[in-house]
Design a protein around this motif. Structure first.
Motif, PDB file in Angstrom:
ATOM      1  N   GLN A   1       0.588 -32.322   8.032  1.00  0.00           N
ATOM      2  CA  GLN A   1       0.744 -31.094   7.254  1.00  0.00           C
ATOM      3  C   GLN A   1      -0.588 -30.659   6.660  1.00  0.00           C
ATOM      4  N   VAL A   2      -0.739 -29.366   6.571  1.00  0.00           N
ATOM      5  CA  VAL A   2      -1.937 -28.775   5.989  1.00  0.00           C
ATOM      6  C   VAL A   2      -1.488 -27.834   4.877  1.00  0.00           C
ATOM      7  N   GLN A   3      -2.155 -27.933   3.743  1.00  0.00           N
ATOM      8  CA  GLN A   3      -1.868 -27.032   2.632  1.00  0.00           C
ATOM      9  C   GLN A   3      -3.076 -26.119   2.417  1.00  0.00           C
ATOM     10  N   LEU A   4      -2.793 -24.851   2.174  1.00  0.00           N
ATOM     11  CA  LEU A   4      -3.841 -23.854   2.012  1.00  0.00           C
ATOM     12  C   LEU A   4      -3.650 -23.109   0.703  1.00  0.00           C
ATOM     13  N   GLN A   5      -4.742 -22.865   0.014  1.00  0.00           N
ATOM     14  CA  GLN A   5      -4.708 -22.162  -1.265  1.00  0.00           C
ATOM     15  C   GLN A   5      -5.760 -21.061  -1.228  1.00  0.00           C
ATOM     16  N   ALA A   6      -5.305 -19.824  -1.243  1.00  0.00           N
ATOM     17  CA  ALA A   6      -6.218 -18.685  -1.215  1.00  0.00           C
ATOM     18  C   ALA A   6      -6.474 -18.173  -2.631  1.00  0.00           C
ATOM     19  N   SER A   7      -7.674 -17.681  -2.837  1.00  0.00           N
ATOM     20  CA  SER A   7      -8.030 -17.115  -4.141  1.00  0.00           C
ATOM     21  C   SER A   7      -9.141 -16.102  -3.965  1.00  0.00           C
ATOM     22  N   GLY A   8      -9.439 -15.373  -5.043  1.00  0.00           N
ATOM     23  CA  GLY A   8     -10.571 -14.466  -5.024  1.00  0.00           C
ATOM     24  C   GLY A   8     -10.236 -12.993  -4.943  1.00  0.00           C
ATOM     25  N   GLY A   9      -8.972 -12.670  -4.815  1.00  0.00           N
ATOM     26  CA  GLY A   9      -8.614 -11.264  -4.751  1.00  0.00           C
ATOM     27  C   GLY A   9      -8.818 -10.570  -6.080  1.00  0.00           C
ATOM     28  N   GLY A  10      -8.693  -9.252  -6.059  1.00  0.00           N
ATOM     29  CA  GLY A  10      -8.856  -8.498  -7.287  1.00  0.00           C
ATOM     30  C   GLY A  10      -8.887  -7.013  -7.017  1.00  0.00           C
ATOM     31  N   LEU A  11      -9.258  -6.283  -8.050  1.00  0.00           N
ATOM     32  CA  LEU A  11      -9.368  -4.826  -7.980  1.00  0.00           C
ATOM     33  C   LEU A  11     -10.850  -4.455  -7.928  1.00  0.00           C
ATOM     34  N   VAL A  12     -11.206  -3.618  -6.953  1.00  0.00           N
ATOM     35  CA  VAL A  12     -12.597  -3.229  -6.788  1.00  0.00           C
ATOM     36  C   VAL A  12     -12.639  -1.769  -6.359  1.00  0.00           C
ATOM     37  N   GLN A  13     -13.719  -1.101  -6.695  1.00  0.00           N
ATOM     38  CA  GLN A  13     -13.882   0.283  -6.261  1.00  0.00           C
ATOM     39  C   GLN A  13     -14.355   0.341  -4.817  1.00  0.00           C
ATOM     40  N   ALA A  14     -14.080   1.435  -4.167  1.00  0.00           N
ATOM     41  CA  ALA A  14     -14.548   1.624  -2.799  1.00  0.00           C
ATOM     42  C   ALA A  14     -16.058   1.445  -2.755  1.00  0.00           C
ATOM     43  N   GLY A  15     -16.513   0.739  -1.714  1.00  0.00           N
ATOM     44  CA  GLY A  15     -17.929   0.430  -1.581  1.00  0.00           C
ATOM     45  C   GLY A  15     -18.313  -0.902  -2.203  1.00  0.00           C
ATOM     46  N   GLY A  16     -17.410  -1.482  -2.957  1.00  0.00           N
ATOM     47  CA  GLY A  16     -17.696  -2.746  -3.616  1.00  0.00           C
ATOM     48  C   GLY A  16     -17.465  -3.945  -2.709  1.00  0.00           C
ATOM     49  N   SER A  17     -17.602  -5.127  -3.293  1.00  0.00           N
ATOM     50  CA  SER A  17     -17.496  -6.378  -2.538  1.00  0.00           C
ATOM     51  C   SER A  17     -16.584  -7.367  -3.252  1.00  0.00           C
ATOM     52  N   LEU A  18     -15.991  -8.237  -2.457  1.00  0.00           N
ATOM     53  CA  LEU A  18     -15.223  -9.363  -2.957  1.00  0.00           C
ATOM     54  C   LEU A  18     -15.425 -10.532  -2.007  1.00  0.00           C
ATOM     55  N   ARG A  19     -15.274 -11.726  -2.521  1.00  0.00           N
ATOM     56  CA  ARG A  19     -15.290 -12.906  -1.669  1.00  0.00           C
ATOM     57  C   ARG A  19     -13.998 -13.688  -1.879  1.00  0.00           C
ATOM     58  N   LEU A  20     -13.269 -13.843  -0.803  1.00  0.00           N
ATOM     59  CA  LEU A  20     -12.056 -14.646  -0.829  1.00  0.00           C
ATOM     60  C   LEU A  20     -12.377 -16.073  -0.440  1.00  0.00           C
ATOM     61  N   SER A  21     -11.648 -17.001  -1.039  1.00  0.00           N
ATOM     62  CA  SER A  21     -11.818 -18.415  -0.721  1.00  0.00           C
ATOM     63  C   SER A  21     -10.484 -19.005  -0.298  1.00  0.00           C
ATOM     64  N   CYS A  22     -10.552 -19.965   0.602  1.00  0.00           N
ATOM     65  CA  CYS A  22      -9.351 -20.674   1.040  1.00  0.00           C
ATOM     66  C   CYS A  22      -9.674 -22.163   1.023  1.00  0.00           C
ATOM     67  N   ALA A  23      -8.953 -22.888   0.196  1.00  0.00           N
ATOM     68  CA  ALA A  23      -9.119 -24.337   0.103  1.00  0.00           C
ATOM     69  C   ALA A  23      -8.043 -25.013   0.937  1.00  0.00           C
ATOM     70  N   ALA A  24      -8.484 -25.896   1.823  1.00  0.00           N
ATOM     71  CA  ALA A  24      -7.547 -26.589   2.704  1.00  0.00           C
ATOM     72  C   ALA A  24      -7.462 -28.060   2.335  1.00  0.00           C
ATOM     73  N   SER A  25      -6.283 -28.605   2.421  1.00  0.00           N
ATOM     74  CA  SER A  25      -6.095 -30.034   2.192  1.00  0.00           C
ATOM     75  C   SER A  25      -5.047 -30.544   3.170  1.00  0.00           C
TER      76      SER A  25
END
Length: 126
Positions: A1-25
């Motif tokens: 089994q593999v467990q995944l945890q995503a994070s990093g989302g949010g609210l941003v204006q057009a043209g902006g940036s975000l970085r999503l992360s996924c931790a696997a175990s």
């Protein structure tokens, strides 16, 4: 089994940036690929990007090429999605997923991914 945890989302204006992360175990081996998919309200879930843990081969959806970059940190069992020049159409719930022993032609195919994390919401305002 593999467990995944995503994070990093949010609210941003057009043209902006975000970085999503996924931790696997769990039982994650180097022959896996890890990908990102997204689902906007009223739309089907779609492929965004994926990376093979061994070798680092990447595949992107046409809609994000040149704006998004997927990367991995094997030592930490982490996968990242750097999203630049975000557009309102990128608004969606983003999921990370893992696929065991996947061939190249199936890297963008949802059914190849056996393990899924919970989504992280990305909202891009105009």
């Amino acid at each position: 089994q593999v467990q995944l945890q995503a994070s990093g989302g949010g609210l941003v204006q057009a043209g902006g940036s975000l970085r999503l992360s996924c931790a696997a175990s769990g039982r994650l081996s180097r022959d896996y690929a890890m990908g990102w998919f997204r689902q906007a309200p009223g739309r089907e879930r779609e492929f965004v990007a994926t990376i093979r843990l061994s070798g680092g081969t990447t595949v992107y959806a046409d809609s994000v090429k040149g704006r998004f970059a997927i990367s991995r940190d094997g030592a930490k069992n982490m996968v990242y999605l750097q999203m630049n020049n975000l557009k309102p159409d990128d608004t969606a719930l983003y999921y990370c997923a893992a696929a065991p022993r996947i061939i190249y032609s199936s890297l963008a195919v949802q059914s190849s991914y056996h393990y899924w994390g919970q989504g992280t919401q990305v909202t891009v305002s105009s």
